[in-house]
Enzyme design. Structure first.
Site, PDB file in Angstrom:
ATOM      1  N   ASP A  81      27.596 -44.845 -18.154  1.00  0.00           N
ATOM      2  CA  ASP A  81      26.041 -45.865 -17.966  1.00  0.00           C
ATOM      3  C   ASP A  81      26.894 -47.206 -18.178  1.00  0.00           C
ATOM      4  O   ASP A  81      26.973 -47.560 -19.667  1.00  0.00           O
ATOM      5  CB  ASP A  81      24.748 -45.857 -19.340  1.00  0.00           C
ATOM      6  N   SER A 123      13.701 -47.954 -19.169  1.00  0.00           N
ATOM      7  CA  SER A 123      14.030 -47.919 -20.741  1.00  0.00           C
ATOM      8  C   SER A 123      14.669 -48.538 -20.686  1.00  0.00           C
ATOM      9  O   SER A 123      15.296 -48.411 -21.567  1.00  0.00           O
ATOM     10  CB  SER A 123      15.755 -46.561 -19.962  1.00  0.00           C
ATOM     11  N   HIS A 132      22.642 -49.831 -19.629  1.00  0.00           N
ATOM     12  CA  HIS A 132      21.449 -49.316 -21.416  1.00  0.00           C
ATOM     13  C   HIS A 132      22.603 -50.197 -21.816  1.00  0.00           C
ATOM     14  O   HIS A 132      24.131 -50.981 -21.224  1.00  0.00           O
ATOM     15  CB  HIS A 132      20.934 -48.147 -21.227  1.00  0.00           C
TER      16      HIS A 132
END
Length: 375
Positions: free
Chosen positions: A350, A129, A353
């Protein structure tokens, strides 16, 4: 007359000496103005041309009001998990930072120039990702540069491709978190540390940008496999850094065996860091939530992750040229760049990311700089 003659000669000697000093200073200035940056032609960012070569990956973050490159609301390719403004992030200062190397600068990203250089070519990001993060950033940067150029998006199993039709440039994302294969056996999902069968798709590309690391740390329900296999040996688990090293060596062997450097340029996205422990940057913060600006300076208090050392070791033994986008330290400084609580999952945190627009735009600036300097 003799005294006068000696005086004249001394005066001439002094003038000659001063002229030589001035000439040396001019030569040094000329060399400084014409210094070569990275050995992008050979596509090995770890090796510099000479002692005066600029390291693009050593520097600091500076405020720049001209940033960001694009507005997320104008880019149709951004996944919700990266669109921090859409999900309520209240600050915008994190969008306004530019990477400045210590000893030089690099060309500002030019999407139209990118399309012209790669007309008719196929580009593929291969990885997890974080590869998705960088791929979406690049297609948004190009879309902003060529908003009237028709584009198409095709989705297949594990594969996304955006094509900018006018230039016949395709940019794909191939999702494979470990680079090596996962197969179904009687015992369940098996991660084969010594096997890459998916590589046939990669062989068709003109540029490959690889990445893997984050999924090697996942355990429990978020782990993507049940067993690991190397040859005939089956493992319930092993030291994750050891497994990572074995898989990277398998990938390196695949590149050395299958890539023709005259046709395909190969990059490796360096280890992208996380910010789940404030103590790593000498903070009382629990994680990245609420962080508003980068760290000052050019070093990260916790140092370089062990995975980066393993990656460098594997790359150093390869016979085919691979350019390392050494984004680890510059990304470690950006504790402010994560979605944190402002992502698709309102209960999530998160710190792995990166928001878009945001830090991956700089990764792509450095990718573009390597390509421009190498042509």
């Amino acid at each position: 007359m003799g005294v006068r003659s000696v005086t004249v000669r001394r005066h001439l000697v002094v003038q000659c000496f001063l002229f030589l000093i001035l000439l040396l200073l001019l030569l040094q200035e000329a060399r400084a103005g014409h210094q070569v940056l990275y050995n992008a032609r050979g596509l090995r960012s770890r090796k510099q041309v000479n002692s005066s070569t600029c390291n693009l990956f050593q520097g600091k973050w500076v405020f720049d009001s001209s940033y960001p490159f694009y507005d997320a609301s104008n880019c149709p390719f951004i996944d919700p998990e990266f669109d921090c403004q859409k999900y309520g992030r209240p600050d915008k200062q994190y969008l306004k930072y530019r990477w400045l190397p210590d000893a030089c600068d690099f060309p500002r990203f030019d999407g139209l120039d990118f399309l012209r250089r790669w007309r008719g070519k196929k580009i593929m990001f291969v990885g997890d990702s974080l590869s998705l993060n960088q791929w979406e950033s690049l297609v948004c940067m190009i879309h902003q540069s060529a908003p009237n150029s028709q584009s198409s998006l095709i989705r297949q199993d594990g594969l996304k491709t955006v094509t900018f039709d006018e230039y016949a440039v395709s940019m794909s994302l191939y999702r494979t978190p470990y680079l090596v294969d996962i197969v179904r056996e009687s015992v369940g999902r098996v991660l084969k540390l010594d096997s890459i069968q998916a590589g046939d798709t990669w062989k068709q590309m003109d540029m490959l940008i690889f990445n893997t690391w984050h999924w090697w740390l996942h355990k429990g329900s978020s782990q993507g496999w049940d067993y690991m296999r190397e040859g005939t040996k089956l493992y319930k688990d092993m030291d994750r850094l050891t497994a990572f090293s074995k898989a990277l060596n398998t990938w390196a062997s695949w590149v050395d065996l299958n890539v023709d450097p005259t046709k395909t340029k190969v990059f490796f996205q360096g280890i992208s860091p996380t910010h789940y422990q404030g103590k790593e940057w000498n903070s009382q913060s629990k994680n990245c939530y609420g962080e508003l600006e980068p760290l000052n300076g050019s070093t990260y208090p916790a140092g370089t992750p062990e995975a980066a050392a393993i990656l460098n070791q594997v790359l150093s033994k390869m016979t085919k040229p691979v350019y390392l986008l050494d984004i680890t330290t510059l990304s470690q400084l950006r504790k402010d760049g994560h979605p944190s609580a402002y992502g698709e999952d309102p209960k999530g945190m998160d710190c792995s990311h990166w928001c878009l627009p945001g830090l991956p735009d700089t990764w792509n600036q450095l990718l573009y700089a390597a390509l421009v300097m190498g042509t």
